[in-house]
Design an enzyme around this catalytic site. Structure first.
Site, PDB file in Angstrom:
ATOM      1  CB  CYS A 299      -6.743 104.306  24.535  1.00  0.00           C
ATOM      2  SG  CYS A 299      -6.968 106.076  24.205  1.00  0.00           S
TER       3      CYS A 299
ATOM      4  CB  CYS B 271      -6.608 112.778  28.293  1.00  0.00           C
ATOM      5  SG  CYS B 271      -7.693 111.818  27.194  1.00  0.00           S
TER       6      CYS B 271
ATOM      7  CG  PHE C 273     -31.920 107.484  12.017  1.00  0.00           C
ATOM      8  CD1 PHE C 273     -32.614 107.083  13.154  1.00  0.00           C
ATOM      9  CD2 PHE C 273     -32.043 106.720  10.867  1.00  0.00           C
ATOM     10  CE1 PHE C 273     -33.410 105.945  13.137  1.00  0.00           C
ATOM     11  CE2 PHE C 273     -32.832 105.579  10.833  1.00  0.00           C
ATOM     12  CZ  PHE C 273     -33.527 105.181  11.974  1.00  0.00           C
TER      13      PHE C 273
ATOM     14  CD  GLU D  98     -33.040 112.379  15.670  1.00  0.00           C
ATOM     15  OE1 GLU D  98     -33.272 111.712  16.688  1.00  0.00           O
ATOM     16  OE2 GLU D  98     -32.153 112.093  14.836  1.00  0.00           O
TER      17      GLU D  98
ATOM     18  CB  CYS E 108     -21.149 104.577  15.098  1.00  0.00           C
ATOM     19  SG  CYS E 108     -22.748 104.221  15.854  1.00  0.00           S
TER      20      CYS E 108
END
Length: 396
Positions: free
Chosen positions: A56, A131, A262, A282, A354
């Site tokens: 983090c 966590c 993908f 893929e 992403c």
């Protein structure tokens, strides 16, 4: 004193005079000697390992500021390419304790085993005693794993601990360990049984070997259970996956065949393909075979193609038969395939990414080819980190 006015891409606060100051939030004030006076958006980190743990970077900011950061990462990357989305939708932020997959490291020094994430900018491990982001079912295995590692991890060696939540429970893959002798072998079986693992897989350096799997392990997408190879790709959180799928579904035309490029195990192909024809491509062989068998059992009209879209992208002629194309490439983007899409007549392109930077670069090619960026949906699945995902919808 100077005021922190925003957060930079790597999470540092940026002062009004341009200085970057670590662990500050907008509204904080920084004195000449570096002393920080917290402002209204500075929060108390929920985890005692912050900021040492590299998992983090932003636990010191409040929720509103973190949501603004997620959106700013997307908008900023687009601005850098001279792009403005017609609509920037509200961000989706995953809650604490929702992360369903994790790749940790284990290190042994004598009778002490450390398991955790690496410190930021270091190979040193933080031994996790808590966590705030992991699913509690994953975190619950860390303490017992320390004891198990004493029997299968040689001294002064390190191993990888990879965990995923599947339909049947925790799928655990241990890489870099050594199972020597009957006692160690029986210990693995007992560990898997006593902790209710869905599967336990060991890789001693010569490939993964499944040691425990009471029933075939699957992950479900769109109501279809897909065989799940050890530590295959899953979206980081169930709610994050739902947000990405929902944004993509909202953009899909009512009828017509769609392509999922993908496609992985079929996260989008199966969720979006109910009642319609889907082409899914893929490069990785195992996910394609898993998706193909699952789609057949589920009665889906889905064609799964083992195809490297970097070396052999779909051409405009192949793409033009689809009413919409969804693309979900790796972090580096997919320039080769995007250039082919830009030259096609596909009316709707949904780009799941992403990496805001590679998304923006590919978006520029689509826009140059005649597409308009209709909307973008920022998604913060990796809560309190600088890792941001998004769904962009392009229309001709």
């Amino acid at each position: 004193m100077v005021e922190i006015v925003r957060l930079a891409a790597k999470g540092d606060g940026v002062a009004a005079d341009g200085r970057h100051v670590a662990l500050t939030a907008p509204g904080d004030h920084v004195a000449a000697d570096g002393a920080i006076t917290p402002g209204p958006h500075h929060a108390t980190p929920p985890c005692r390992h912050f900021p040492d743990c590299g998992g983090c970077q932003l636990q010191h900011v409040d929720d509103a500021t973190y949501a603004d950061f997620v959106t700013a990462r997307v908008v900023g990357a687009l601005t850098g390419q001279g792009i403005t989305a017609s609509r920037v939708l509200p961000p989706h932020i995953s809650p604490p304790g929702a992360r369903r997959r994790a790749a940790l490291r284990a290190s042994r020094q004598g009778r002490r085993v450390v398991i955790g994430f690496a410190e930021a900018g270091s190979h040193a491990l933080v031994d996790l005693g808590m966590c705030s982001v992991l699913d509690p079912r994953l975190f619950a295995l860390i303490a017992p794993l320390r004891a198990l590692m004493l029997t299968i991890l040689p001294d002064k060696r390190a191993a990888h601990v990879k965990m995923s939540m599947t339909d049947q429970g925790v799928d655990l893959l241990l890489e870099g360990v050594r199972v020597a002798g009957l006692a160690a072998d029986e210990g693995l079986t007992e560990f898997a049984r006593s902790h209710g693992l869905a599967r336990l897989t060991i890789d001693e350096g010569d490939g993964p070997q499944t040691r425990w799997e009471p029933e075939a392990v699957t992950a479900s997408f769109g109501g279809v259970a897909v065989p799940f190879p050890p530590y295959s790709f899953l979206q980081a959180t169930p709610d994050g996956e739902a947000a990405l799928v929902g944004a993509a579904a909202d953009a899909m035309p009512a009828t017509g065949a769609i392509a999922d490029l993908f496609c992985g195990l079929g996260t989008f192909a199966l969720a979006l393909g109910q009642g319609r024809t889907v082409y899914a491509a893929e490069a990785a062989r195992e996910p394609v075979l898993a998706l193909k068998s699952a789609a057949a059992r589920g009665g889906r009209r889905l064609g799964a193609d083992h195809r490297d879209l970097f070396r052999r992208p779909l051409t405009p002629q192949e793409l033009d038969r689809f009413a919409a194309v969804l693309i979900d490439p790796p972090r580096a983007g997919a320039k080769e395939q995007v250039m082919q899409i830009a030259a096609s007549a596909v009316p709707v392109v949904v780009y799941v990414s992403c990496n805001p930077s590679s998304f923006a670069r590919d978006a520029a090619h689509l826009i140059a080819g005649g597409y308009a960026l209709d909307s973008v949906k920022p998604v913060g699945q990796f809560r309190w980190s600088t890792h941001v995902e998004m769904v962009g919808v392009f229309r001709r």
